[in-house]
Design a protein around this motif. Structure first.
Motif, PDB file in Angstrom:
ATOM      1  N   ASN A  21     -48.314 -43.190  28.303  1.00 40.06           N
ATOM      2  CA  ASN A  21     -48.554 -42.278  29.421  1.00 40.06           C
ATOM      3  C   ASN A  21     -47.366 -41.335  29.614  1.00 40.06           C
ATOM      4  OD1 ASN A  21     -51.100 -43.311  29.939  1.00 40.06           O
ATOM      5  ND2 ASN A  21     -50.358 -44.755  31.467  1.00 40.06           N
ATOM      6  N   PHE A  22     -46.148 -41.855  29.442  1.00 45.70           N
ATOM      7  CA  PHE A  22     -44.951 -41.020  29.525  1.00 45.70           C
ATOM      8  C   PHE A  22     -44.999 -39.941  28.444  1.00 45.70           C
ATOM      9  CE2 PHE A  22     -40.712 -39.835  28.155  1.00 45.70           C
ATOM     10  CZ  PHE A  22     -40.104 -39.481  29.348  1.00 45.70           C
ATOM     11  N   ILE A  23     -45.351 -40.341  27.233  1.00 40.13           N
ATOM     12  CA  ILE A  23     -45.448 -39.377  26.135  1.00 40.13           C
ATOM     13  C   ILE A  23     -46.436 -38.274  26.494  1.00 40.13           C
ATOM     14  CG2 ILE A  23     -46.277 -39.065  23.756  1.00 40.13           C
ATOM     15  CD1 ILE A  23     -45.204 -41.978  23.238  1.00 40.13           C
ATOM     16  N   GLU A  24     -47.598 -38.662  26.976  1.00 45.00           N
ATOM     17  CA  GLU A  24     -48.633 -37.679  27.291  1.00 45.00           C
ATOM     18  C   GLU A  24     -48.240 -36.751  28.440  1.00 45.00           C
ATOM     19  OE1 GLU A  24     -51.964 -40.377  27.673  1.00 45.00           O
ATOM     20  OE2 GLU A  24     -52.632 -39.844  25.652  1.00 45.00           O
ATOM     21  N   ARG A  25     -47.460 -37.262  29.397  1.00 47.39           N
ATOM     22  CA  ARG A  25     -47.053 -36.451  30.545  1.00 47.39           C
ATOM     23  C   ARG A  25     -45.814 -35.609  30.276  1.00 47.39           C
ATOM     24  NH1 ARG A  25     -47.275 -41.226  33.194  1.00 47.39           N
ATOM     25  NH2 ARG A  25     -45.063 -41.110  33.624  1.00 47.39           N
ATOM     26  N   ARG A  26     -44.865 -36.144  29.509  1.00 43.39           N
ATOM     27  CA  ARG A  26     -43.529 -35.537  29.431  1.00 43.39           C
ATOM     28  C   ARG A  26     -43.138 -34.964  28.064  1.00 43.39           C
ATOM     29  NH1 ARG A  26     -42.589 -35.149  34.695  1.00 43.39           N
ATOM     30  NH2 ARG A  26     -42.491 -37.134  35.741  1.00 43.39           N
ATOM     31  N   ILE A  27     -43.791 -35.383  27.016  1.00 42.80           N
ATOM     32  CA  ILE A  27     -43.386 -34.935  25.678  1.00 42.80           C
ATOM     33  C   ILE A  27     -44.454 -33.997  25.133  1.00 42.80           C
ATOM     34  CG2 ILE A  27     -42.810 -35.659  23.333  1.00 42.80           C
ATOM     35  CD1 ILE A  27     -41.756 -38.276  24.508  1.00 42.80           C
ATOM     36  N   PRO A  28     -44.106 -32.710  24.988  1.00 48.73           N
ATOM     37  CA  PRO A  28     -45.087 -31.745  24.502  1.00 48.73           C
ATOM     38  C   PRO A  28     -45.334 -31.912  22.999  1.00 48.73           C
ATOM     39  CG  PRO A  28     -42.968 -30.677  24.805  1.00 48.73           C
ATOM     40  CD  PRO A  28     -42.820 -32.098  25.279  1.00 48.73           C
ATOM     41  N   ILE A  71     -41.750 -43.347  16.152  1.00 45.20           N
ATOM     42  CA  ILE A  71     -41.293 -42.638  17.344  1.00 45.20           C
ATOM     43  C   ILE A  71     -40.519 -41.385  16.928  1.00 45.20           C
ATOM     44  CG2 ILE A  71     -39.800 -42.782  19.389  1.00 45.20           C
ATOM     45  CD1 ILE A  71     -40.513 -45.861  19.378  1.00 45.20           C
ATOM     46  N   GLY A  72     -39.676 -41.501  15.918  1.00 42.18           N
ATOM     47  CA  GLY A  72     -38.939 -40.345  15.407  1.00 42.18           C
ATOM     48  C   GLY A  72     -39.873 -39.261  14.900  1.00 42.18           C
ATOM     49  N   ARG A  73     -40.943 -39.655  14.210  1.00 48.47           N
ATOM     50  CA  ARG A  73     -41.924 -38.679  13.712  1.00 48.47           C
ATOM     51  C   ARG A  73     -42.654 -38.008  14.876  1.00 48.47           C
ATOM     52  NH1 ARG A  73     -40.579 -37.309   8.720  1.00 48.47           N
ATOM     53  NH2 ARG A  73     -40.074 -39.183   7.563  1.00 48.47           N
ATOM     54  N   LEU A  74     -43.045 -38.795  15.880  1.00 51.24           N
ATOM     55  CA  LEU A  74     -43.705 -38.225  17.054  1.00 51.24           C
ATOM     56  C   LEU A  74     -42.793 -37.200  17.722  1.00 51.24           C
ATOM     57  CD1 LEU A  74     -45.999 -38.341  19.316  1.00 51.24           C
ATOM     58  CD2 LEU A  74     -44.406 -39.882  20.459  1.00 51.24           C
ATOM     59  N   LEU A  75     -41.537 -37.567  17.937  1.00 48.49           N
ATOM     60  CA  LEU A  75     -40.597 -36.654  18.572  1.00 48.49           C
ATOM     61  C   LEU A  75     -40.374 -35.409  17.709  1.00 48.49           C
ATOM     62  CD1 LEU A  75     -37.994 -39.202  19.971  1.00 48.49           C
ATOM     63  CD2 LEU A  75     -39.805 -38.007  21.224  1.00 48.49           C
ATOM     64  N   GLY A  76     -40.364 -35.588  16.397  1.00 49.63           N
ATOM     65  CA  GLY A  76     -40.202 -34.462  15.486  1.00 49.63           C
ATOM     66  C   GLY A  76     -41.358 -33.488  15.547  1.00 49.63           C
ATOM     67  N   GLY A  79     -41.628 -30.729  21.335  1.00 53.00           N
ATOM     68  CA  GLY A  79     -40.837 -29.573  21.739  1.00 53.00           C
ATOM     69  C   GLY A  79     -39.419 -29.621  21.178  1.00 53.00           C
ATOM     70  N   PRO A  80     -38.691 -28.493  21.292  1.00 58.34           N
ATOM     71  CA  PRO A  80     -37.378 -28.356  20.653  1.00 58.34           C
ATOM     72  C   PRO A  80     -36.375 -29.464  20.979  1.00 58.34           C
ATOM     73  CG  PRO A  80     -38.066 -26.262  21.614  1.00 58.34           C
ATOM     74  CD  PRO A  80     -39.077 -27.287  22.014  1.00 58.34           C
ATOM     75  N   LEU A  81     -36.236 -29.792  22.245  1.00 55.37           N
ATOM     76  CA  LEU A  81     -35.277 -30.830  22.628  1.00 55.37           C
ATOM     77  C   LEU A  81     -35.689 -32.189  22.058  1.00 55.37           C
ATOM     78  CD1 LEU A  81     -32.667 -30.929  24.169  1.00 55.37           C
ATOM     79  CD2 LEU A  81     -33.943 -31.434  26.236  1.00 55.37           C
ATOM     80  N   TRP A  82     -36.976 -32.483  22.123  1.00 56.77           N
ATOM     81  CA  TRP A  82     -37.476 -33.752  21.593  1.00 56.77           C
ATOM     82  C   TRP A  82     -37.334 -33.801  20.080  1.00 56.77           C
ATOM     83  CZ3 TRP A  82     -37.903 -37.434  24.978  1.00 56.77           C
ATOM     84  CH2 TRP A  82     -38.213 -37.133  26.298  1.00 56.77           C
ATOM     85  N   ARG A  83     -37.492 -32.640  19.397  1.00 57.97           N
ATOM     86  CA  ARG A  83     -37.320 -32.607  17.933  1.00 57.97           C
ATOM     87  C   ARG A  83     -35.917 -33.016  17.545  1.00 57.97           C
ATOM     88  NH1 ARG A  83     -40.898 -28.091  17.977  1.00 57.97           N
ATOM     89  NH2 ARG A  83     -39.184 -26.612  18.084  1.00 57.97           N
ATOM     90  N   VAL A  84     -34.921 -32.590  18.334  1.00 57.30           N
ATOM     91  CA  VAL A  84     -33.532 -32.984  18.068  1.00 57.30           C
ATOM     92  C   VAL A  84     -33.399 -34.498  18.196  1.00 57.30           C
ATOM     93  CG1 VAL A  84     -31.149 -32.825  18.894  1.00 57.30           C
ATOM     94  CG2 VAL A  84     -32.553 -30.754  18.732  1.00 57.30           C
ATOM     95  N   LEU A  89     -32.870 -39.817  15.628  1.00 59.33           N
ATOM     96  CA  LEU A  89     -33.438 -41.158  15.427  1.00 59.33           C
ATOM     97  C   LEU A  89     -33.700 -41.438  13.954  1.00 59.33           C
ATOM     98  CD1 LEU A  89     -34.383 -43.741  16.794  1.00 59.33           C
ATOM     99  CD2 LEU A  89     -36.596 -42.651  17.181  1.00 59.33           C
ATOM    100  N   ARG A  90     -33.941 -40.392  13.167  1.00 58.63           N
ATOM    101  CA  ARG A  90     -34.209 -40.581  11.740  1.00 58.63           C
ATOM    102  C   ARG A  90     -32.951 -40.594  10.881  1.00 58.63           C
ATOM    103  NH1 ARG A  90     -38.376 -36.949  13.136  1.00 58.63           N
ATOM    104  NH2 ARG A  90     -37.364 -35.280  11.991  1.00 58.63           N
ATOM    105  N   LEU A  91     -31.771 -40.336  11.474  1.00 58.62           N
ATOM    106  CA  LEU A  91     -30.528 -40.402  10.710  1.00 58.62           C
ATOM    107  C   LEU A  91     -30.285 -41.847  10.257  1.00 58.62           C
ATOM    108  CD1 LEU A  91     -28.176 -38.172  12.891  1.00 58.62           C
ATOM    109  CD2 LEU A  91     -29.118 -37.609  10.634  1.00 58.62           C
ATOM    110  N   PRO A  92     -29.872 -42.047   9.000  1.00 60.19           N
ATOM    111  CA  PRO A  92     -29.729 -43.423   8.496  1.00 60.19           C
ATOM    112  C   PRO A  92     -28.923 -44.378   9.375  1.00 60.19           C
ATOM    113  CG  PRO A  92     -29.587 -41.869   6.691  1.00 60.19           C
ATOM    114  CD  PRO A  92     -29.630 -41.049   7.962  1.00 60.19           C
ATOM    115  N   PRO A  93     -27.734 -44.002   9.903  1.00 59.45           N
ATOM    116  CA  PRO A  93     -27.015 -44.993  10.722  1.00 59.45           C
ATOM    117  C   PRO A  93     -27.742 -45.316  12.029  1.00 59.45           C
ATOM    118  CG  PRO A  93     -25.685 -42.983  10.454  1.00 59.45           C
ATOM    119  CD  PRO A  93     -26.956 -42.795   9.688  1.00 59.45           C
ATOM    120  N   VAL A  94     -28.359 -44.304  12.625  1.00 55.27           N
ATOM    121  CA  VAL A  94     -29.099 -44.528  13.876  1.00 55.27           C
ATOM    122  C   VAL A  94     -30.343 -45.355  13.582  1.00 55.27           C
ATOM    123  CG1 VAL A  94     -30.317 -43.415  15.794  1.00 55.27           C
ATOM    124  CG2 VAL A  94     -28.208 -42.404  14.882  1.00 55.27           C
ATOM    125  N   ARG A  95     -31.023 -45.013  12.497  1.00 55.11           N
ATOM    126  CA  ARG A  95     -32.238 -45.735  12.093  1.00 55.11           C
ATOM    127  C   ARG A  95     -31.923 -47.212  11.848  1.00 55.11           C
ATOM    128  NH1 ARG A  95     -34.954 -46.540   7.102  1.00 55.11           N
ATOM    129  NH2 ARG A  95     -37.193 -46.676   7.475  1.00 55.11           N
TER     130      ARG A  95
END
Length: 139
Positions: A21-28, A71-76, A79-84, A89-95
């Motif tokens: 629900n958060f994704i649907e409301r807040r993440i374009p 989740i990283g793919r969804l964010l990618g 919108g621009p901020l979420w893509r960052v 999230l997809r960077l190897p050390p973070v992943r």
């Protein structure tokens, strides 16, 4: 296959539904956000077992990802901020750190905000994922 990606979550879990629900409301995002219980898993190339273990992403190109990678793919795909955030999230050390964190949240999702006792993974799934001790990779 859809012309956009599909993000699949556990619709029986109140915590997962709260997050969706958060994704649907807040993440374009152009992605479809759908509970696996109502998704055409065969068309998406997913199994119930995969969907019980982690959230899933199926891209328009058919490429798949699970858990924090999904989740990283969804964010990618957002919108621009979420893509960052998705790129980070997809960077190897973070992943590398994201997977244990994701597994911890999955194990404890019934204790998370919005979670209920119904969010607890079935005993069989917990043992398959985490062994009898409750820690990944142990028996």
């Amino acid at each position: 296959m859809t012309s956009t990606g599909t993000f699949v979550y556990d619709g029986d879990c109140a915590f997962c539904t709260t997050c969706a629900n958060f994704i649907e409301r807040r993440i374009p995002t152009r992605a479809r956000v759908v509970p696996w219980q109502f998704a055409d898993l065969a068309t998406l190339g997913l199994t119930e077992a995969e969907c019980e273990e982690a959230v899933q992403w199926v891209g328009a190109d058919g490429r798949r990802a699970a858990g924090p990678d999904a989740i990283g793919r969804l964010l990618g795909d957002s919108g621009p901020l979420w893509r960052v955030a998705g790129a980070v999230l997809r960077l190897p050390p973070v992943r590398l750190l994201a997977w244990p964190a994701y597994r911890w949240v999955a194990r404890n999702r019934h204790r998370m905000p919005g979670g209920t006792a119904a969010c607890a993974l079935p005993q069989e799934a917990r043992e398959r994922l985490y062994g009898t001790t409750g820690r990944p990779g142990t028996t």
